[in-house]
Write a protein that holds these residues in place. Structure first.
Motif, PDB file in Angstrom:
ATOM      1  N   ASN A 153      15.159 -15.328  17.934  1.00  0.00           N
ATOM      2  CA  ASN A 153      14.633 -16.486  18.653  1.00  0.00           C
ATOM      3  C   ASN A 153      15.441 -16.675  19.929  1.00  0.00           C
ATOM      4  OD1 ASN A 153      12.800 -18.648  18.768  1.00  0.00           O
ATOM      5  ND2 ASN A 153      14.259 -20.075  17.872  1.00  0.00           N
ATOM      6  N   LYS A 154      14.830 -16.467  21.093  1.00  0.00           N
ATOM      7  CA  LYS A 154      15.526 -16.551  22.375  1.00  0.00           C
ATOM      8  C   LYS A 154      15.057 -17.797  23.123  1.00  0.00           C
ATOM      9  CE  LYS A 154      15.785 -11.506  22.695  1.00  0.00           C
ATOM     10  NZ  LYS A 154      15.397 -10.311  23.488  1.00  0.00           N
ATOM     11  N   ILE A 155      15.976 -18.734  23.318  1.00  0.00           N
ATOM     12  CA  ILE A 155      15.631 -20.045  23.851  1.00  0.00           C
ATOM     13  C   ILE A 155      16.293 -20.274  25.209  1.00  0.00           C
ATOM     14  CG2 ILE A 155      15.738 -22.538  23.492  1.00  0.00           C
ATOM     15  CD1 ILE A 155      13.967 -21.217  21.480  1.00  0.00           C
ATOM     16  N   ILE A 156      15.503 -20.764  26.169  1.00  0.00           N
ATOM     17  CA  ILE A 156      16.024 -21.262  27.438  1.00  0.00           C
ATOM     18  C   ILE A 156      15.863 -22.771  27.421  1.00  0.00           C
ATOM     19  CG2 ILE A 156      15.768 -21.262  29.953  1.00  0.00           C
ATOM     20  CD1 ILE A 156      14.479 -18.450  29.645  1.00  0.00           C
ATOM     21  N   ASP A 157      16.968 -23.490  27.473  1.00  0.00           N
ATOM     22  CA  ASP A 157      16.969 -24.953  27.409  1.00  0.00           C
ATOM     23  C   ASP A 157      17.212 -25.521  28.805  1.00  0.00           C
ATOM     24  OD1 ASP A 157      16.359 -26.272  25.105  1.00  0.00           O
ATOM     25  OD2 ASP A 157      18.332 -26.047  24.202  1.00  0.00           O
ATOM     26  N   ILE A 158      16.176 -26.034  29.431  1.00  0.00           N
ATOM     27  CA  ILE A 158      16.302 -26.619  30.762  1.00  0.00           C
ATOM     28  C   ILE A 158      16.572 -28.115  30.638  1.00  0.00           C
ATOM     29  CG2 ILE A 158      15.150 -27.101  32.947  1.00  0.00           C
ATOM     30  CD1 ILE A 158      15.694 -24.163  32.636  1.00  0.00           C
ATOM     31  N   SER A 159      17.638 -28.581  31.282  1.00  0.00           N
ATOM     32  CA  SER A 159      17.899 -30.014  31.414  1.00  0.00           C
ATOM     33  C   SER A 159      17.890 -30.320  32.904  1.00  0.00           C
ATOM     34  CB  SER A 159      19.257 -30.382  30.808  1.00  0.00           C
ATOM     35  OG  SER A 159      19.536 -31.760  31.007  1.00  0.00           O
ATOM     36  N   ALA A 160      16.962 -31.205  33.339  1.00  0.00           N
ATOM     37  CA  ALA A 160      16.823 -31.458  34.773  1.00  0.00           C
ATOM     38  C   ALA A 160      16.238 -32.841  35.020  1.00  0.00           C
ATOM     39  CB  ALA A 160      15.935 -30.390  35.419  1.00  0.00           C
ATOM     40  N   ASN A 161      16.444 -33.320  36.249  1.00  0.00           N
ATOM     41  CA  ASN A 161      15.886 -34.620  36.625  1.00  0.00           C
ATOM     42  C   ASN A 161      15.010 -34.534  37.873  1.00  0.00           C
ATOM     43  OD1 ASN A 161      17.787 -34.317  38.655  1.00  0.00           O
ATOM     44  ND2 ASN A 161      18.501 -36.443  38.555  1.00  0.00           N
ATOM     45  N   GLY A 162      14.448 -33.354  38.122  1.00  0.00           N
ATOM     46  CA  GLY A 162      13.582 -33.195  39.278  1.00  0.00           C
ATOM     47  C   GLY A 162      12.656 -32.011  39.114  1.00  0.00           C
ATOM     48  N   ILE A 163      11.709 -31.879  40.037  1.00  0.00           N
ATOM     49  CA  ILE A 163      10.759 -30.779  39.996  1.00  0.00           C
ATOM     50  C   ILE A 163      11.304 -29.565  40.746  1.00  0.00           C
ATOM     51  CG2 ILE A 163       8.855 -32.424  39.892  1.00  0.00           C
ATOM     52  CD1 ILE A 163       8.244 -31.729  42.827  1.00  0.00           C
ATOM     53  N   ASN A 164      10.678 -28.430  40.551  1.00  0.00           N
ATOM     54  CA  ASN A 164      11.060 -27.216  41.270  1.00  0.00           C
ATOM     55  C   ASN A 164      10.719 -27.368  42.755  1.00  0.00           C
ATOM     56  OD1 ASN A 164      11.843 -24.218  40.848  1.00  0.00           O
ATOM     57  ND2 ASN A 164       9.996 -24.086  42.115  1.00  0.00           N
ATOM     58  N   ASN A 165      11.749 -27.355  43.616  1.00  0.00           N
ATOM     59  CA  ASN A 165      11.492 -27.504  45.054  1.00  0.00           C
ATOM     60  C   ASN A 165      12.228 -26.461  45.893  1.00  0.00           C
ATOM     61  OD1 ASN A 165      14.166 -28.378  45.092  1.00  0.00           O
ATOM     62  ND2 ASN A 165      13.637 -30.542  45.309  1.00  0.00           N
ATOM     63  N   ASP A 166      12.629 -25.360  45.255  1.00  0.00           N
ATOM     64  CA  ASP A 166      13.351 -24.309  45.973  1.00  0.00           C
ATOM     65  C   ASP A 166      13.143 -22.997  45.244  1.00  0.00           C
ATOM     66  OD1 ASP A 166      15.211 -23.514  48.088  1.00  0.00           O
ATOM     67  OD2 ASP A 166      16.624 -23.133  46.464  1.00  0.00           O
ATOM     68  N   GLY A 167      13.176 -21.898  45.980  1.00  0.00           N
ATOM     69  CA  GLY A 167      13.025 -20.586  45.366  1.00  0.00           C
ATOM     70  C   GLY A 167      11.577 -20.259  45.053  1.00  0.00           C
ATOM     71  N   LEU A 168      11.362 -19.404  44.058  1.00  0.00           N
ATOM     72  CA  LEU A 168      10.036 -18.925  43.702  1.00  0.00           C
ATOM     73  C   LEU A 168       9.238 -19.997  42.967  1.00  0.00           C
ATOM     74  CD1 LEU A 168      11.123 -15.406  42.417  1.00  0.00           C
ATOM     75  CD2 LEU A 168      10.116 -15.948  44.644  1.00  0.00           C
ATOM     76  N   PRO A 169       7.929 -19.854  42.912  1.00  0.00           N
ATOM     77  CA  PRO A 169       7.112 -20.782  42.114  1.00  0.00           C
ATOM     78  C   PRO A 169       7.534 -20.738  40.651  1.00  0.00           C
ATOM     79  CG  PRO A 169       5.727 -19.508  43.599  1.00  0.00           C
ATOM     80  CD  PRO A 169       7.094 -18.888  43.657  1.00  0.00           C
ATOM     81  N   VAL A 170       7.703 -21.897  40.047  1.00  0.00           N
ATOM     82  CA  VAL A 170       8.219 -21.949  38.683  1.00  0.00           C
ATOM     83  C   VAL A 170       7.233 -21.347  37.688  1.00  0.00           C
ATOM     84  CG1 VAL A 170       7.343 -24.269  38.147  1.00  0.00           C
ATOM     85  CG2 VAL A 170       9.416 -23.414  37.015  1.00  0.00           C
ATOM     86  N   GLU A 171       5.929 -21.416  37.998  1.00  0.00           N
ATOM     87  CA  GLU A 171       4.929 -20.857  37.084  1.00  0.00           C
ATOM     88  C   GLU A 171       5.104 -19.348  36.937  1.00  0.00           C
ATOM     89  OE1 GLU A 171       3.404 -24.566  38.978  1.00  0.00           O
ATOM     90  OE2 GLU A 171       4.294 -22.705  39.728  1.00  0.00           O
ATOM     91  N   GLU A 172       5.492 -18.666  38.015  1.00  0.00           N
ATOM     92  CA  GLU A 172       5.704 -17.220  37.951  1.00  0.00           C
ATOM     93  C   GLU A 172       6.915 -16.885  37.078  1.00  0.00           C
ATOM     94  OE1 GLU A 172       5.989 -15.660  41.883  1.00  0.00           O
ATOM     95  OE2 GLU A 172       4.021 -16.413  42.511  1.00  0.00           O
ATOM     96  N   SER A 173       7.976 -17.667  37.220  1.00  0.00           N
ATOM     97  CA  SER A 173       9.178 -17.433  36.411  1.00  0.00           C
ATOM     98  C   SER A 173       8.892 -17.709  34.943  1.00  0.00           C
ATOM     99  CB  SER A 173      10.311 -18.335  36.911  1.00  0.00           C
ATOM    100  OG  SER A 173      10.666 -17.993  38.236  1.00  0.00           O
TER     101      SER A 173
END
Length: 253
Positions: free
Chosen positions: A148-168
């Motif tokens: 089971n490979k988990i990526i745990d994102i903790s954030a307080n904002g939307i993706n506004n830099d770099g590549l489109p988050v949907e692609e990642s």
């Protein structure tokens, strides 16, 4: 801004792999990347909430009991901080947690080494896409085998830099990872914005993926604890790829 600025994919991959090899090679149920937002919107109070929240959750009795119930009796975790594209810092390399002593050592490392919210020297953006891509790299560098490979994102904002988050997100799912998220309440010009729907629609994905909503920062630690218990208990993924399940808010007690 206090982060290692890693420019170029080769340097990023090499640096992350070099800090991701301390856990012993073994077969475990779950490997988790704690990917924590330290962008310009993260003030000292929010930085403390994330830092101490993760430390308290990983060493809590509820999480330790969940770990003990797994097939291997251990999980592996690493804790990294990120902001703009190319900016990521390792606080804790891959470490196996198999009991209270391991958990307390991890909690101390996070509490002592985590961001304080004072390090952003310039406009630090929020590249969730970069956090996801580099978390996939870290999971690929884990020396053991995790079902089971988990990526745990903790954030307080939307993706506004770099590549489109949907692609990642799609790349992470293709690599066999699950992306879960905990949405810190975002406040802009005195108005609170709910990020839960944004994370559900654009960020999370993979087997049994879910986003943990928060109505108040005071619930962060208890929500994170519940989140970890759920992740550890789902060591044998059965959900459809890209499925979404919103957890109910945890009780305050």
């Amino acid at each position: 801004m206090g982060l290692n600025s890693l420019v170029g994919s080769t340097a990023i991959v090499a640096a992350l792999v070099s800090v991701g090899a301390e856990a012993s090679a073994t077969e475990i149920d779950t490997a988790i990347v704690f990917a924590v937002d330290v962008s310009g919107s993260v003030d000292p109070a929010t930085a403390e909430l994330q830092r101490e929240g993760h430390a308290a959750a990983i060493s809590s009795q509820a999480v330790l009991s969940a770990i003990a119930r797994t097939h291997a009796g251990c999980i592996a975790i690493t804790y990294v901080e990120w902001s703009s594209y190319g900016q990521m810092r390792s606080v804790l390399p891959w470490t196996n947690v198999c009991g209270p002593e391991d958990a307390q050592a991890v909690a101390s490392a996070i509490s002592e080494g985590g961001d304080r919210g004072f390090g952003c020297e310039a406009m630090c953006q929020t590249s969730i896409s970069f956090a996801i891509d580099m978390s996939v790299t870290l999971l690929g560098s884990y020396a053991g085998k995790a079902s089971n490979k988990i990526i745990d994102i903790s954030a307080n904002g939307i993706n506004n830099d770099g590549l489109p988050v949907e692609e990642s997100r799609l790349r992470a799912i293709a690599a066999g990872c699950t992306i879960n998220a905990i949405a810190l309440p975002e406040i802009r010009l005195g108005v609170r914005n709910d990020l839960t729907s944004y994370f559900a629609d654009n960020v999370i994905g993979g087997p049994n993926a879910f986003v943990m909503p928060l109505t108040s920062p005071s619930l962060y630690t208890s929500a994170l604890r519940q989140k970890l218990v759920k992740e550890i208990s789902l060591a044998e993924p059965t959900g459809a790829v890209g499925s979404v399940a919103l957890l109910a808010m945890p009780e305050t007690r």
